[in-house]
Motif scaffolding. Structure first.
Motif, PDB file in Angstrom:
ATOM      1  N   PRO A 125     -26.223 -18.998 -16.547  1.00  0.00           N
ATOM      2  CA  PRO A 125     -26.121 -19.604 -17.885  1.00  0.00           C
ATOM      3  C   PRO A 125     -27.401 -19.522 -18.699  1.00  0.00           C
ATOM      4  O   PRO A 125     -27.343 -19.405 -19.926  1.00  0.00           O
ATOM      5  N   PHE A 158     -29.397 -17.338 -23.192  1.00  0.00           N
ATOM      6  CA  PHE A 158     -28.298 -18.231 -22.852  1.00  0.00           C
ATOM      7  C   PHE A 158     -26.976 -17.471 -22.907  1.00  0.00           C
ATOM      8  O   PHE A 158     -26.716 -16.758 -23.879  1.00  0.00           O
ATOM      9  N   VAL A 163     -22.547 -22.194 -20.523  1.00  0.00           N
ATOM     10  CA  VAL A 163     -23.383 -23.385 -20.706  1.00  0.00           C
ATOM     11  C   VAL A 163     -22.497 -24.630 -20.754  1.00  0.00           C
ATOM     12  O   VAL A 163     -21.731 -24.831 -21.690  1.00  0.00           O
ATOM     13  N   ILE A 167     -28.239 -27.781 -17.641  1.00  0.00           N
ATOM     14  CA  ILE A 167     -28.446 -26.362 -17.368  1.00  0.00           C
ATOM     15  C   ILE A 167     -29.651 -26.172 -16.465  1.00  0.00           C
ATOM     16  O   ILE A 167     -30.738 -26.683 -16.744  1.00  0.00           O
TER      17      ILE A 167
END
Length: 208
Positions: A125, A158, A163, A167
């Motif tokens: 992520p 990202f 996400v 995270i």
């Protein structure tokens, strides 16, 4: 195929520069910080879109960005880096988003390409670039965000489709001067200026 977007964070107050000039609009070698970063990202050929996240703190930056081609603006509240970033990432989902601070004016096309080469296939992520603390200190810079013997560069890729909630970042080390020198103070700007001048001096072997 998921789009890849570059996002330059330009909404902070930049108080450490002790200047009335908005930090993204600070000049280095005749170009604004935001301008130098934009040229590097555009030249890399790796992004479908390039955006500048601006806020009420940076009206001059917003106006400059809107006067140039190839760079869009996205408004934030200027409520703080983490909050503004979270808001923007939600708006841009489900793209992959390379987040870039506006205080890396030494960024080049080659470095931007190397960053993407290292991050885009990590498959997590959030994958970030870190620099060894000793490398940063050898430049005469005091690291701002440290963990152990590493410093966060402020550069993170990202995958917004992944996400969710808290995270956990993965880190890849890149000891590159262009990444290690976050220009947050007048002293750091002086260092950046000396490095640019040095790089333009073909007789020197101690440059970028």
């Amino acid at each position: 195929m998921t789009a890849t977007i570059a996002l330059i964070m330009c909404g902070g107050k930049g108080t450490r520069m002790q200047s009335r000039t908005e930090k993204p609009m600070t000049e280095l070698a005749g170009e604004y910080f935001i301008e130098r970063i934009l040229l590097a990202l555009q030249g890399s050929g790796r992004f479908e879109r390039i955006l500048a996240a601006v806020s009420p703190n940076t009206p001059e930056t917003r106006n400059f960005v809107r006067s140039t081609g190839g760079l869009e603006t996205i408004d934030t509240l200027g409520a703080g880096y983490s909050q503004d970033l979270s808001t923007v990432l939600k708006k841009l989902a489900p793209a992959k988003v390379l987040v870039m601070p506006s205080d890396l004016p030494l960024l080049t096309v080659a470095i931007a390409q190397e960053i993407m080469d290292k991050l885009e296939d990590v498959g997590v992520p959030a994958a970030s670039i870190a620099v060894e603390k000793s490398f940063v200190e050898d430049l005469g810079v005091t690291p701002s965000i440290t963990f152990g013997n590493l410093c966060h560069s402020g550069i993170t890729l990202f995958d917004t489709a992944q996400v969710k909630g808290e995270i956990r970042e993965s880190y890849i080390i890149m000891n590159r001067t262009e990444i290690a020198l976050n220009v947050n103070t007048k002293r750091e700007k002086e260092i950046a200026q000396s490095l640019v001048k040095c790089a333009n001096d073909l007789s020197s072997d101690k440059c970028l």
